[in-house]
Scaffold this motif. Structure first.
Motif, PDB file in Angstrom:
ATOM      1  N   GLU A  71     -61.581  49.132 -11.160  1.00 39.68           N
ATOM      2  CA  GLU A  71     -61.613  48.375 -12.115  1.00 39.68           C
ATOM      3  C   GLU A  71     -62.910  48.359 -12.679  1.00 39.68           C
ATOM      4  OE1 GLU A  71     -61.067  43.345 -12.420  1.00 39.68           O
ATOM      5  OE2 GLU A  71     -60.321  44.320 -10.743  1.00 39.68           O
TER       6      GLU A  71
ATOM      7  N   LEU B 195     -63.520  51.239 -14.834  1.00 43.59           N
ATOM      8  CA  LEU B 195     -62.538  51.322 -16.144  1.00 43.59           C
ATOM      9  C   LEU B 195     -63.249  50.275 -17.249  1.00 43.59           C
ATOM     10  CD1 LEU B 195     -58.698  51.198 -14.848  1.00 43.59           C
ATOM     11  CD2 LEU B 195     -59.944  52.922 -16.140  1.00 43.59           C
ATOM     12  N   SER B 196     -63.743  49.261 -16.718  1.00 47.10           N
ATOM     13  CA  SER B 196     -64.503  48.390 -17.431  1.00 47.10           C
ATOM     14  C   SER B 196     -65.770  48.806 -17.777  1.00 47.10           C
ATOM     15  CB  SER B 196     -64.835  47.037 -16.613  1.00 47.10           C
ATOM     16  OG  SER B 196     -63.964  46.308 -16.046  1.00 47.10           O
TER      17      SER B 196
ATOM     18  N   ALA C 182     -64.343  51.446 -20.784  1.00 46.49           N
ATOM     19  CA  ALA C 182     -64.175  50.654 -21.953  1.00 46.49           C
ATOM     20  C   ALA C 182     -65.320  50.155 -22.738  1.00 46.49           C
ATOM     21  CB  ALA C 182     -62.969  49.461 -21.605  1.00 46.49           C
TER      22      ALA C 182
ATOM     23  N   TYR D 254     -63.971  49.429 -26.180  1.00 45.95           N
ATOM     24  CA  TYR D 254     -62.792  48.686 -25.984  1.00 45.95           C
ATOM     25  C   TYR D 254     -62.982  47.503 -25.016  1.00 45.95           C
ATOM     26  CZ  TYR D 254     -60.762  52.841 -27.999  1.00 45.95           C
ATOM     27  OH  TYR D 254     -60.288  53.916 -29.085  1.00 45.95           O
TER      28      TYR D 254
ATOM     29  N   LEU E 294     -60.937  45.405 -21.748  1.00 40.84           N
ATOM     30  CA  LEU E 294     -59.833  45.231 -20.900  1.00 40.84           C
ATOM     31  C   LEU E 294     -59.074  43.955 -21.002  1.00 40.84           C
ATOM     32  CD1 LEU E 294     -61.040  47.649 -18.073  1.00 40.84           C
ATOM     33  CD2 LEU E 294     -59.530  48.332 -19.532  1.00 40.84           C
TER      34      LEU E 294
END
Length: 441
Positions: A420, A423-424, A427, A432, A434
């Motif tokens: 996580e 991914l954060s 992004a 982007y 999440l």
């Protein structure tokens, strides 16, 4: 370079002769008999030598090392790989001079040599392991002899050297051929669940040569079981002496054996209160709290590393000595590198424990090993898992840090949390955001 040590000597050890180099003196050679070792010791003392370096060559160094150490000399046992990096020094005379020169400049590292108590237990434990391997070979011989007579009990009984299998083999060698009577010698659980299969398996075609081979293997197996029992008795005596030594030194004696020890599944030593002996030697620090370590594997580690792990100043030194440190060529380019052949016995023990942990379905270290195995292969996974376990062992024995097994769920939660975070971060770098629990069809 500045010399760090004065009054040094270097020794090159062979099977027939040893060569001694003292600075400013011609090289002397001595034969490897005990009397000549005494002459070599007296020669070093007469020259005012204070410290000696010698190569670890097989087992030739053991007696000379002990004699020199008892005489008060500071003896350094060094790895031969450290002294053979410079080409051109191939003779015994030049080797001992080169060892002396390197030692005087402080360029050699001392090998680990256990104290006398640990050395004695190590000798008994290693003999025991040798007997176990030889006994296993004779178990295979029994299986082969039975198969050649088409007696298929190894297909229906998990271990032919278990109580049921040995009882059947003994009866066959005594002349019993009736499958019903042979079946009655088995454990009741086998009779209840596998009676039909065992009866079919026991209907063989007996031959004189097959029975002779079976008898030879059976007698050899029993002999090595007796040898293993003799080693267990010597280990028992040595452990009791080690505890008496700790009592004489004023080390805690109020430690009692913990209840509910982990079961030892295979080759359990017949040593009374083995866990209690180890707890007293390690002043209450219990290695069996770590995953995969039983009293037997703890005994094996103690025989190889001793009880004082402060001899390795950090956990990295410890794992490097074990041969469990990661390689230095971890890039995308393929390099021609030779695998290190140096694998101490202690490192192999940690590897064996790691293999069993990877097969476990309830331990976090096992989940870590399986995840790495899927990515990098079994060899790297076993080595990395063994390294993690060795680090935990060093921290427990040196710093007294407790370990709590939190299980696979806790490990998976940590892995998901790392994913996580990654991914954060990715992004955010791409502009982007999440959004949790929202799906677009």
């Amino acid at each position: 370079m500045k010399k760090l040590r004065v009054n040094t000597a270097g020794i090159d050890i062979g099977s027939k002769k040893i060569f001694l180099a003292v600075e400013g003196e011609p090289v002397r050679s001595f034969e490897t008999f005990t009397e000549d070792f005494r002459h070599a010791r007296d020669y070093l003392l007469s020259k005012g030598i204070e410290t000696v370096a010698m190569e670890a060559t097989g087992v030739y160094w053991v007696i000379l090392y002990e004699m020199l150490e008892e005489s008060g000399l500071d003896v350094w046992l060094v790895d031969g790989r450290q002294t053979k990096q410079v080409p051109g020094r191939k003779t015994d005379v030049k080797d001992c001079q080169w060892i002396q020169q390197l030692h005087s400049y402080g360029l050699l590292n001392r090998c680990f040599v256990p104290d006398e108590q640990v050395k004695e237990i190590r000798a008994y434990q290693r003999m025991r392991e040798d007997h176990i391997r030889t006994a296993a070979m004779h178990v295979n011989h029994m299986q082969k002899a039975l198969t050649e007579m088409n007696i298929r009990i190894k297909e229906v009984i998990s271990q032919i050297h278990g109580a049921s299998g040995i009882a059947i083999i003994k009866a066959i060698l005594e002349g019993e051929r009736n499958p019903e009577k042979l079946l009655s010698l088995c454990h009741k659980s086998i009779i209840e669940k596998k009676a039909h299969l065992v009866l079919k398996a026991l209907e063989g075609h007996y031959t004189e040569a097959g029975l002779f081979a079976l008898g030879q293997a059976y007698q050899a197996y029993l002999f090595y079981q007796q040898q293993i029992s003799a080693c267990d008795k010597k280990i028992q005596e040595a452990m009791e002496q080690a505890n008496n030594y700790h009592q004489d030194k004023g080390i805690r004696d109020d430690i009692e054996s913990a209840q509910g020890r982990k079961p030892v599944r295979h080759n359990k030593p017949q040593v009374d209160h083995l866990g209690g002996h180890l707890l007293k030697i390690f002043t209450g620090k219990d290695a069996t709290n770590l995953p995969g370590i039983t009293d037997y594997t703890w005994l094996q580690l103690y025989a190889e590393t001793g009880s004082n792990l402060l001899k390795w100043c950090t956990e990295k030194h410890f794992t490097s000595w074990l041969g469990l440190s990661p390689g230095q060529h971890e890039s995308g380019k393929k390099k021609n590198t030779r695998n290190k052949k140096y694998r101490p016995k202690a490192g192999q023990i940690f590897r064996q424990i790691a293999q069993s942990l990877i097969e476990s379905k309830k331990i976090a270290l096992g989940a870590f090993g399986r995840k790495l195995k899927a990515k990098r292969g079994a060899g790297i996974a076993v080595k990395a898992t063994a390294r993690k376990l060795a680090v935990l062992y060093w921290r427990l024995m040196v710093k007294g840090l407790d370990y709590t097994e939190k299980g696979i769920k806790d490990y998976e939660q940590k892995v998901n949390l790392q994913k996580e975070r990654w991914l954060s971060k990715a992004a955010k770098e791409m502009g982007y955001q999440l959004v949790a629990n929202q799906y677009v069809e």
